[in-house]
Design a protein around this motif. Structure first.
Motif, PDB file in Angstrom:
ATOM      1  N   ASP A  24      26.922  -0.385 -22.207  1.00 37.38           N
ATOM      2  CA  ASP A  24      27.878   0.714 -22.093  1.00 37.38           C
ATOM      3  C   ASP A  24      28.159   1.370 -23.444  1.00 37.38           C
ATOM      4  OD1 ASP A  24      28.031   0.211 -19.389  1.00 37.38           O
ATOM      5  OD2 ASP A  24      29.880  -0.969 -19.540  1.00 37.38           O
ATOM      6  N   ALA A  25      28.251   0.559 -24.490  1.00 38.43           N
ATOM      7  CA  ALA A  25      28.608   1.089 -25.804  1.00 38.43           C
ATOM      8  C   ALA A  25      27.430   1.751 -26.522  1.00 38.43           C
ATOM      9  CB  ALA A  25      29.162  -0.034 -26.675  1.00 38.43           C
ATOM     10  N   MET A  26      26.226   1.224 -26.352  1.00 35.35           N
ATOM     11  CA  MET A  26      25.081   1.706 -27.142  1.00 35.35           C
ATOM     12  C   MET A  26      24.235   2.771 -26.449  1.00 35.35           C
ATOM     13  SD  MET A  26      25.270   0.248 -30.066  1.00 35.35           S
ATOM     14  CE  MET A  26      23.658   0.300 -30.835  1.00 35.35           C
ATOM     15  N   ASP A  27      24.371   2.921 -25.153  1.00 38.19           N
ATOM     16  CA  ASP A  27      23.578   3.924 -24.445  1.00 38.19           C
ATOM     17  C   ASP A  27      23.960   5.320 -24.917  1.00 38.19           C
ATOM     18  OD1 ASP A  27      21.706   4.922 -22.644  1.00 38.19           O
ATOM     19  OD2 ASP A  27      23.164   5.041 -21.015  1.00 38.19           O
ATOM     20  N   GLY A  28      22.990   6.038 -25.464  1.00 35.34           N
ATOM     21  CA  GLY A  28      23.218   7.397 -25.961  1.00 35.34           C
ATOM     22  C   GLY A  28      23.639   7.477 -27.417  1.00 35.34           C
ATOM     23  N   LYS A  29      23.926   6.349 -28.051  1.00 40.05           N
ATOM     24  CA  LYS A  29      24.335   6.343 -29.456  1.00 40.05           C
ATOM     25  C   LYS A  29      23.118   6.493 -30.362  1.00 40.05           C
ATOM     26  CE  LYS A  29      28.671   5.395 -28.672  1.00 40.05           C
ATOM     27  NZ  LYS A  29      29.475   6.473 -28.271  1.00 40.05           N
ATOM     28  N   ALA A  30      23.319   7.149 -31.488  1.00 37.55           N
ATOM     29  CA  ALA A  30      22.239   7.336 -32.456  1.00 37.55           C
ATOM     30  C   ALA A  30      22.054   6.051 -33.260  1.00 37.55           C
ATOM     31  CB  ALA A  30      22.567   8.491 -33.389  1.00 37.55           C
ATOM     32  N   VAL A  70      15.740  -1.341 -24.260  1.00 36.79           N
ATOM     33  CA  VAL A  70      16.206  -0.370 -25.249  1.00 36.79           C
ATOM     34  C   VAL A  70      15.050   0.558 -25.582  1.00 36.79           C
ATOM     35  CG1 VAL A  70      17.248  -0.049 -27.512  1.00 36.79           C
ATOM     36  CG2 VAL A  70      17.786  -2.091 -26.196  1.00 36.79           C
ATOM     37  N   ALA A  71      15.216   1.855 -25.303  1.00 34.18           N
ATOM     38  CA  ALA A  71      14.178   2.850 -25.570  1.00 34.18           C
ATOM     39  C   ALA A  71      14.698   3.866 -26.582  1.00 34.18           C
ATOM     40  CB  ALA A  71      13.767   3.542 -24.285  1.00 34.18           C
ATOM     41  N   GLY A  72      13.777   4.617 -27.141  1.00 35.00           N
ATOM     42  CA  GLY A  72      14.139   5.629 -28.133  1.00 35.00           C
ATOM     43  C   GLY A  72      14.234   5.065 -29.533  1.00 35.00           C
ATOM     44  N   LEU A  92      19.436   4.896 -36.388  1.00 37.71           N
ATOM     45  CA  LEU A  92      18.422   5.327 -37.351  1.00 37.71           C
ATOM     46  C   LEU A  92      17.876   6.711 -37.009  1.00 37.71           C
ATOM     47  CD1 LEU A  92      16.479   2.004 -38.022  1.00 37.71           C
ATOM     48  CD2 LEU A  92      18.285   3.044 -39.396  1.00 37.71           C
ATOM     49  N   GLY A  93      18.794   7.596 -36.651  1.00 41.08           N
ATOM     50  CA  GLY A  93      18.447   8.999 -36.423  1.00 41.08           C
ATOM     51  C   GLY A  93      17.952   9.354 -35.037  1.00 41.08           C
ATOM     52  N   ARG A  94      17.889   8.404 -34.113  1.00 42.99           N
ATOM     53  CA  ARG A  94      17.411   8.692 -32.762  1.00 42.99           C
ATOM     54  C   ARG A  94      18.381   8.126 -31.729  1.00 42.99           C
ATOM     55  NH1 ARG A  94      11.304   7.826 -31.669  1.00 42.99           N
ATOM     56  NH2 ARG A  94      12.013   9.064 -29.926  1.00 42.99           N
ATOM     57  N   PRO A  95      18.640   8.885 -30.656  1.00 43.82           N
ATOM     58  CA  PRO A  95      19.539   8.365 -29.607  1.00 43.82           C
ATOM     59  C   PRO A  95      18.854   7.272 -28.791  1.00 43.82           C
ATOM     60  CG  PRO A  95      18.680  10.504 -28.976  1.00 43.82           C
ATOM     61  CD  PRO A  95      18.193  10.245 -30.380  1.00 43.82           C
TER      62      PRO A  95
END
Length: 130
Positions: free
Chosen positions: A93-99, A38-40, A101-104
């Motif tokens: 699949d569900a969390m990739d690209g989701k914001a 998990v990055a970002g 705490l303010g960051r994707p």
């Protein structure tokens, strides 16, 4: 120009042969496993908040956030471990690209790295100046 384009297309068609018949993919298309990279991550994220965010997809067995040794601040990435591969796949699949705490977030299946083992990067040979 036309001759060089034909030569280029021949080299592209033969590319898998250059790599001994293997097709190298990006890490996001790796086979599923129960460990997610998990990055970002925001600097304010801690293990509990990350675990809570992913626990709706299945049983989270472990969360590790990587911290800077000198500052103690988050390096912006971590790992989330699930009890089952399928749960990890759903979470990816569900969390990739989701914001969060303010960051994707950028979520992919993690690579298993053996400590001290060399990292092999395939080189393309015979490609000339292309």
């Amino acid at each position: 120009m036309k001759g060089s384009l034909i030569e280029f297309s021949r080299r592209v068609v033969r590319l898998p042969n250059i790599l001994n018949g293997r097709f190298y993919c990006s890490p996001s298309s790796l086979p599923p496993n129960n460990k997610l990279f998990v990055a970002g991550l925001s600097w304010s994220v801690d293990e509990k908040s990350l675990s809570d965010a992913f626990s709706s997809f299945g049983q989270v067995t472990e969360v590790r956030i990587m911290y800077d040794k000198e500052t103690g601040r988050s390096r912006g990435f971590g790992f989330v471990y699930f009890s089952k591969d399928e749960e990890a796949g759903c979470a990816k699949d569900a969390m990739d690209g989701k914001a969060f705490l303010g960051r994707p977030l950028r979520v992919s299946f993690a690579l298993d790295k053996v400590r001290g083992a060399p990292v092999v990067v395939p080189r393309l040979t015979g490609t000339g100046k292309y």
